[in-house]
Design an enzyme around this catalytic site. Sequence first.
Site, PDB file in Angstrom:
ATOM      1  N   SER A  44      42.686   4.377  37.528  1.00  0.00           N
ATOM      2  CA  SER A  44      42.891   5.593  36.643  1.00  0.00           C
ATOM      3  C   SER A  44      41.323   6.039  35.303  1.00  0.00           C
ATOM      4  CB  SER A  44      44.104   6.184  35.292  1.00  0.00           C
ATOM      5  OG  SER A  44      44.911   5.873  36.629  1.00  0.00           O
ATOM      6  N   THR A  45      41.318   4.713  35.304  1.00  0.00           N
ATOM      7  CA  THR A  45      39.878   4.655  34.533  1.00  0.00           C
ATOM      8  C   THR A  45      39.080   4.160  34.501  1.00  0.00           C
ATOM      9  OG1 THR A  45      41.039   3.219  33.048  1.00  0.00           O
ATOM     10  CG2 THR A  45      41.215   5.366  32.042  1.00  0.00           C
TER      11      THR A  45
END
Length: 178
Positions: A10-11
Amino acid sequence: MAIVGYARVSTTGQSLEDQLNALNDCDIVFQEKKSGAQSEREELNCMLEYVREGDTVKITKLCRLATNTKHLLEVVELLDVKKVSLQVLNLGIDTASTTGRLMVTLIGAIATFERQTLLERQAEGIALAKSKGRKPTTRAKQAQVRELLVCGMSKAQVAQKLNISLSSVYRIISKCHL
């Protein structure tokens, strides 16, 4: 017939290493660092365009592919139309079989339900804390600390302005690598 992997975190601060290790037998692996909540994921779209009849798509977990049941079912349907199977490694599911398709659908629906329930409980907890007059936690002030430091404020000034301790400012700096 190719084995095609898809890995996502996600990041940018997260690592794809574990997923890539699990997908080491794939002929090609599409990978990206982007939130699953974003509908436009370039590498996912590229992977879906790339696959051909008889190929197999491998993922480590369902949540890496889609974050809700609707999107998951859309992806599975597109793969079905292209006659491409989907393997979910942590669940041992393969959509080449009708049982595998059923399992993906059921587990996807359960995962969506769990996520929505978690978000509801989180919202209720935040509302309760606000109603009791609780101030935001230091963790909730991370973005503000970052902004003020970037604007040139000293650490002591940031702590005073946000009404947090100087040690909290240093802790945020070390966790966020500022």
